[in-house]
Design a protein around this motif. Structure first.
Motif, PDB file in Angstrom:
ATOM      1  N   GLY A 136       0.814  -1.203   0.000  1.00 13.17           N
ATOM      2  CA  GLY A 136       0.000   0.000   0.000  1.00 13.17           C
ATOM      3  C   GLY A 136       0.850   1.257   0.000  1.00 13.17           C
ATOM      4  O   GLY A 136       1.973   1.252   0.490  1.00 13.17           O
ATOM      5  N   PRO A 137       0.322   2.360  -0.540  1.00  8.59           N
ATOM      6  CA  PRO A 137       1.060   3.625  -0.533  1.00  8.59           C
ATOM      7  C   PRO A 137       1.295   4.129   0.884  1.00  8.59           C
ATOM      8  O   PRO A 137       0.478   3.912   1.782  1.00  8.59           O
ATOM      9  CB  PRO A 137       0.139   4.574  -1.302  1.00  8.59           C
ATOM     10  CG  PRO A 137      -0.790   3.694  -2.074  1.00  8.59           C
ATOM     11  CD  PRO A 137      -0.959   2.466  -1.251  1.00  8.59           C
ATOM     12  N   PRO A 146      -2.279  -3.744   3.371  1.00 14.88           N
ATOM     13  CA  PRO A 146      -1.254  -4.387   2.540  1.00 14.88           C
ATOM     14  C   PRO A 146      -1.726  -4.792   1.153  1.00 14.88           C
ATOM     15  O   PRO A 146      -0.911  -5.144   0.304  1.00 14.88           O
ATOM     16  CB  PRO A 146      -0.886  -5.627   3.361  1.00 14.88           C
ATOM     17  CG  PRO A 146      -2.127  -5.940   4.121  1.00 14.88           C
ATOM     18  CD  PRO A 146      -2.756  -4.623   4.437  1.00 14.88           C
ATOM     19  N   GLY A 205      -1.778   1.147 -15.509  1.00 16.46           N
ATOM     20  CA  GLY A 205      -2.159   2.209 -16.427  1.00 16.46           C
ATOM     21  C   GLY A 205      -3.351   3.041 -15.994  1.00 16.46           C
ATOM     22  O   GLY A 205      -3.663   4.060 -16.615  1.00 16.46           O
ATOM     23  N   LEU A 206      -4.021   2.628 -14.917  1.00 11.90           N
ATOM     24  CA  LEU A 206      -5.196   3.367 -14.448  1.00 11.90           C
ATOM     25  C   LEU A 206      -4.994   3.947 -13.059  1.00 11.90           C
ATOM     26  O   LEU A 206      -5.799   4.756 -12.596  1.00 11.90           O
ATOM     27  CB  LEU A 206      -6.431   2.461 -14.446  1.00 11.90           C
ATOM     28  CG  LEU A 206      -6.878   1.957 -15.807  1.00 11.90           C
ATOM     29  CD1 LEU A 206      -8.046   1.003 -15.660  1.00 11.90           C
ATOM     30  CD2 LEU A 206      -7.256   3.112 -16.722  1.00 11.90           C
ATOM     31  N   GLY A 207      -3.966   3.525 -12.363  1.00 11.60           N
ATOM     32  CA  GLY A 207      -3.702   4.061 -11.038  1.00 11.60           C
ATOM     33  C   GLY A 207      -4.722   3.601 -10.010  1.00 11.60           C
ATOM     34  O   GLY A 207      -5.469   2.644 -10.200  1.00 11.60           O
ATOM     35  N   LEU A 208      -4.766   4.323  -8.917  1.00  5.84           N
ATOM     36  CA  LEU A 208      -5.696   4.021  -7.831  1.00  5.84           C
ATOM     37  C   LEU A 208      -7.039   4.689  -8.097  1.00  5.84           C
ATOM     38  O   LEU A 208      -7.096   5.886  -8.395  1.00  5.84           O
ATOM     39  CB  LEU A 208      -5.134   4.531  -6.506  1.00  5.84           C
ATOM     40  CG  LEU A 208      -4.131   3.620  -5.823  1.00  5.84           C
ATOM     41  CD1 LEU A 208      -3.212   4.404  -4.916  1.00  5.84           C
ATOM     42  CD2 LEU A 208      -4.856   2.548  -5.031  1.00  5.84           C
ATOM     43  N   LEU A 233      -5.907  -5.377  -7.903  1.00  6.60           N
ATOM     44  CA  LEU A 233      -5.278  -5.255  -6.591  1.00  6.60           C
ATOM     45  C   LEU A 233      -6.107  -4.265  -5.783  1.00  6.60           C
ATOM     46  O   LEU A 233      -6.301  -3.127  -6.206  1.00  6.60           O
ATOM     47  CB  LEU A 233      -3.838  -4.781  -6.739  1.00  6.60           C
ATOM     48  CG  LEU A 233      -3.022  -4.583  -5.450  1.00  6.60           C
ATOM     49  CD1 LEU A 233      -2.925  -5.878  -4.654  1.00  6.60           C
ATOM     50  CD2 LEU A 233      -1.626  -4.074  -5.808  1.00  6.60           C
ATOM     51  N   PHE A 277      -2.829   2.898   4.459  1.00 11.05           N
ATOM     52  CA  PHE A 277      -3.284   1.843   3.572  1.00 11.05           C
ATOM     53  C   PHE A 277      -2.973   0.459   4.135  1.00 11.05           C
ATOM     54  O   PHE A 277      -1.956   0.252   4.817  1.00 11.05           O
ATOM     55  CB  PHE A 277      -2.620   1.974   2.190  1.00 11.05           C
ATOM     56  CG  PHE A 277      -3.213   3.064   1.353  1.00 11.05           C
ATOM     57  CD1 PHE A 277      -2.877   4.388   1.545  1.00 11.05           C
ATOM     58  CD2 PHE A 277      -4.136   2.748   0.354  1.00 11.05           C
ATOM     59  CE1 PHE A 277      -3.426   5.396   0.771  1.00 11.05           C
ATOM     60  CE2 PHE A 277      -4.695   3.750  -0.429  1.00 11.05           C
ATOM     61  CZ  PHE A 277      -4.347   5.066  -0.215  1.00 11.05           C
ATOM     62  N   PHE A 291      -7.058  -2.159  -2.247  1.00  6.19           N
ATOM     63  CA  PHE A 291      -6.508  -1.582  -1.018  1.00  6.19           C
ATOM     64  C   PHE A 291      -7.617  -0.968  -0.177  1.00  6.19           C
ATOM     65  O   PHE A 291      -8.473  -0.244  -0.688  1.00  6.19           O
ATOM     66  CB  PHE A 291      -5.478  -0.483  -1.334  1.00  6.19           C
ATOM     67  CG  PHE A 291      -4.199  -1.006  -1.901  1.00  6.19           C
ATOM     68  CD1 PHE A 291      -3.938  -0.895  -3.253  1.00  6.19           C
ATOM     69  CD2 PHE A 291      -3.254  -1.583  -1.082  1.00  6.19           C
ATOM     70  CE1 PHE A 291      -2.750  -1.364  -3.786  1.00  6.19           C
ATOM     71  CE2 PHE A 291      -2.050  -2.062  -1.599  1.00  6.19           C
ATOM     72  CZ  PHE A 291      -1.818  -1.960  -2.957  1.00  6.19           C
ATOM     73  N   GLY A 296      -2.581  10.813  -9.379  1.00  7.63           N
ATOM     74  CA  GLY A 296      -1.749  10.632 -10.559  1.00  7.63           C
ATOM     75  C   GLY A 296      -1.469   9.147 -10.760  1.00  7.63           C
ATOM     76  O   GLY A 296      -1.768   8.318  -9.892  1.00  7.63           O
ATOM     77  N   LEU A 297      -0.888   8.830 -11.931  1.00  4.44           N
ATOM     78  CA  LEU A 297      -0.595   7.427 -12.236  1.00  4.44           C
ATOM     79  C   LEU A 297       0.741   6.971 -11.669  1.00  4.44           C
ATOM     80  O   LEU A 297       1.044   5.790 -11.691  1.00  4.44           O
ATOM     81  CB  LEU A 297      -0.621   7.209 -13.750  1.00  4.44           C
ATOM     82  CG  LEU A 297      -1.973   7.437 -14.420  1.00  4.44           C
ATOM     83  CD1 LEU A 297      -1.881   7.110 -15.905  1.00  4.44           C
ATOM     84  CD2 LEU A 297      -3.065   6.618 -13.773  1.00  4.44           C
ATOM     85  N   GLN A 334      -6.519  -0.928  -7.846  1.00  3.30           N
ATOM     86  CA  GLN A 334      -5.370  -0.423  -8.599  1.00  3.30           C
ATOM     87  C   GLN A 334      -5.106  -1.325  -9.771  1.00  3.30           C
ATOM     88  O   GLN A 334      -4.881  -2.533  -9.609  1.00  3.30           O
ATOM     89  CB  GLN A 334      -4.139  -0.324  -7.706  1.00  3.30           C
ATOM     90  CG  GLN A 334      -2.957   0.372  -8.374  1.00  3.30           C
ATOM     91  CD  GLN A 334      -1.800   0.594  -7.415  1.00  3.30           C
ATOM     92  OE1 GLN A 334      -1.541  -0.224  -6.542  1.00  3.30           O
ATOM     93  NE2 GLN A 334      -1.096   1.713  -7.570  1.00  3.30           N
ATOM     94  N   ASP A 390     -15.516   6.524  -7.320  1.00  2.00           N
ATOM     95  CA  ASP A 390     -15.506   6.702  -8.769  1.00  2.00           C
ATOM     96  C   ASP A 390     -15.903   5.448  -9.545  1.00  2.00           C
ATOM     97  O   ASP A 390     -16.389   5.548 -10.661  1.00  2.00           O
ATOM     98  CB  ASP A 390     -14.094   7.143  -9.209  1.00  2.00           C
ATOM     99  CG  ASP A 390     -13.710   8.481  -8.621  1.00  2.00           C
ATOM    100  OD1 ASP A 390     -12.561   8.628  -8.155  1.00  2.00           O
ATOM    101  OD2 ASP A 390     -14.573   9.394  -8.613  1.00  2.00           O
ATOM    102  N   TYR A 400     -10.067   1.050  -2.517  1.00  2.00           N
ATOM    103  CA  TYR A 400      -9.537   1.409  -3.818  1.00  2.00           C
ATOM    104  C   TYR A 400      -9.225   0.136  -4.590  1.00  2.00           C
ATOM    105  O   TYR A 400      -8.935  -0.897  -4.012  1.00  2.00           O
ATOM    106  CB  TYR A 400      -8.224   2.190  -3.689  1.00  2.00           C
ATOM    107  CG  TYR A 400      -8.346   3.555  -3.064  1.00  2.00           C
ATOM    108  CD1 TYR A 400      -8.293   3.711  -1.679  1.00  2.00           C
ATOM    109  CD2 TYR A 400      -8.490   4.684  -3.853  1.00  2.00           C
ATOM    110  CE1 TYR A 400      -8.385   4.973  -1.100  1.00  2.00           C
ATOM    111  CE2 TYR A 400      -8.571   5.949  -3.278  1.00  2.00           C
ATOM    112  CZ  TYR A 400      -8.526   6.081  -1.901  1.00  2.00           C
ATOM    113  OH  TYR A 400      -8.617   7.320  -1.342  1.00  2.00           O
TER     114      TYR A 400
END
Lengths: 114, 112
Positions: free
Chosen positions: A43-44, B105, B40-43, B88, B103, B90, A105-106, B37, B59, B35
């Protein structure tokens, strides 16, 4: 449209070198900007947060800058280490009524090689 | 130790078989969020909860359900998983609002 764009998409540097990651945003009304570090498969983790009035903030070897006029932020990593290999994500928070909304952002994928 | 835990960490399932991914935090945080992930699309935020019994769509909420009966727990429910929900996932929590989020794991889900 609210967007956060990061560059470069990926970066490879040698250990002990410095690097700078960029984040440009078109988000309004702006609340704050945060940088996260995300290790592969994990995780971030938050690195820094800056509000409109702050233009620089440091966290150890990580220094973030913010230019609210040009809507740009950068993350500078000094004397990189192998453990800095990760994805770095810029997130901008905007006011949305009584709540805050996050625009992610990506990320920039950084590889630090020995 | 302050943390967000998710279970399971890895899950392979088949289309249509209901599943639940649990999320728990021990920091007494009011705000919790899910979330997904994807490359190419991010979180992307699925659902969030400002407090107990208060949930709202993010979203990409289609195909997911959540509940917040207790402050510490925020399970994610897939009533009829489909392959496009392979991702994935989170869970995250914060004291108040989507500010400094902590977050979990991650849960890697594969739907075949």
């Amino acid at each position: 449209k609210n967007q956060v764009e990061q560059s470069p998409q990926s970066l490879i540097i040698l250990e002990r070198k410095n690097c700078t990651l960029q984040c440009n945003y078109t988000v309004s009304p702006f609340s704050n900007l945060r940088w996260y570090k995300q290790d592969t498969g994990r995780g971030p983790v938050s690195l820094t947060i800056m509000t409109f009035s702050e233009n620089t903030k440091s966290n150890g070897r990580y220094t973030a800058t913010l230019d609210a006029d040009t809507k740009q932020s950068s993350l500078h990593i000094t004397a990189s280490q192998l453990s800095d290999s990760a994805s770095y994500i810029c997130v901008v928070s905007l006011y949305a009524g009584n709540n805050r909304k996050l625009i992610w952002g990506l990320g920039t994928s950084l590889a630090v090689n020995p | 130790e302050a943390q967000v835990t998710q279970n399971p960490r890895y899950l392979i399932t088949v289309t249509g078989k209901k599943l639940t991914v649990t999320c728990s935090q021990n920091m007494n945080h009011e705000y919790m969020s899910w979330y997904r992930q994807d490359p190419g699309l991010g979180l992307r935020q699925i659902y969030y909860s400002m407090n107990v019994e208060v949930t709202d769509k993010g979203d990409v909420p289609e195909g997911y359900k959540v509940s917040r009966k207790e402050k510490r727990n925020f399970p994610l429910i897939l009533e009829s998983p489909s392959p496009n929900q392979t991702s994935l996932y989170f869970c995250a929590s914060s004291h108040e609002g989507p500010y400094e989020q902590y977050f979990g794991p991650g849960t890697r889900l594969t739907v075949t």
